[in-house]
Enzyme design. Sequence first.
Site, PDB file in Angstrom:
ATOM      1  N   HIS A 104       0.838  -1.194   0.000  1.00  0.00           N
ATOM      2  CA  HIS A 104       0.000   0.000   0.000  1.00  0.00           C
ATOM      3  C   HIS A 104       0.875   1.248   0.000  1.00  0.00           C
ATOM      4  CE1 HIS A 104       0.967  -0.519   4.271  1.00  0.00           C
ATOM      5  NE2 HIS A 104       0.670   0.762   4.462  1.00  0.00           N
ATOM      6  N   ASP A 106       0.302   5.235   1.802  1.00  0.00           N
ATOM      7  CA  ASP A 106      -0.528   5.743   2.901  1.00  0.00           C
ATOM      8  C   ASP A 106      -1.481   6.840   2.439  1.00  0.00           C
ATOM      9  OD1 ASP A 106       0.541   4.082   4.878  1.00  0.00           O
ATOM     10  OD2 ASP A 106       2.238   5.428   5.194  1.00  0.00           O
ATOM     11  N   HIS A 261       4.737   0.285   0.163  1.00  0.00           N
ATOM     12  CA  HIS A 261       5.480  -0.441   1.184  1.00  0.00           C
ATOM     13  C   HIS A 261       4.658  -1.587   1.738  1.00  0.00           C
ATOM     14  CE1 HIS A 261       3.397   2.892   3.256  1.00  0.00           C
ATOM     15  NE2 HIS A 261       3.356   2.110   4.328  1.00  0.00           N
ATOM     16  N   ARG A 276       4.847   6.576  13.287  1.00  0.00           N
ATOM     17  CA  ARG A 276       4.979   7.247  11.986  1.00  0.00           C
ATOM     18  C   ARG A 276       4.501   8.690  12.076  1.00  0.00           C
ATOM     19  NH1 ARG A 276       0.587   5.573   8.421  1.00  0.00           N
ATOM     20  NH2 ARG A 276      -0.279   7.576   9.059  1.00  0.00           N
TER      21      ARG A 276
END
Length: 297
Positions: A104, A106, A261, A276
């Site tokens: 995916h 983000d 990623h 994150r």
Amino acid sequence: MSVATVGERRNVQPLTPSIGAEITGVDFGRPLAPEVVHEIWAALLQHQVVFFSDPQVGDDLRAVAEQFGEITPAWPVILGDTAGHPEIAQFDTATGRGKVPRWHADITYVDEPPAVSFLNVVEVPPAGGDTLFASTQAAYDSLSETWKRFVDPLVAVHDFNSWGNGYGGAPARDLRGQWNGHDVAGLPPVCHPVVRVHPETGRRGLYVDPAATAAIEGLTQTESKATLTFLQEHVVRPEHVVRYRWRPGGLAIWDQRATFHYAVDDYGDAHRVSRRVSLRGDRPFGPTDRRAQGTGA
């Protein structure tokens, strides 16, 4: 407080020809000199993801990221644990929400997805728990000219609900939050170009997030599914991928505009903790958009 300067012993070591580099000699425990920020950013644009194995980030990942740009909320709507800090996404396997084992990018399901993300892996399993990153730009470059001509003008629909129950668990219409200074009420589908032109480098990449891209406009359902399947599988070919083995405290900075990623789920019940922070991005544009004219695309 002293700053990390450009003359200190730093080295940028590419990890593959297509994507990824490890940078040594950066101490994020103190402010970075502007030249160092520029040097890291230049390496990021070239390699799409850069890793720091012993960065000494400390407790404030936000302070690290703020040296590079404007921080966004962790999510446009309330989805995961932020521990009282709306800019920090927490991933802790002890809570049952620490694993995302699928390719995916983000938050592509908003008008202005994040540009760059910082991931600090605080605790790693004794073995496993690697992260893979794929270059959408290397994938585009390796397409035939016929395929490039076909995909360059295409537009795709990105939909939060395409994530399914594996992410969020609630329909978009029931979600509320804030993104880039605006209130968010639900997450209606948005359209982005299939080929995204990077606003800084002008490179083209396949912007077809496997988790959120629902369909390609103007194609039949069968044609759309076949095209997306081919493009998404093409992006994650081994030739376009780097796999990184974390050390405790490691840091990655990756360009959300140019990568997918995948957090590998191969460590069973072992504990893994990461956090994150992301930087604000702009609305994606494709090769036929007038904004592409000044980028060298």
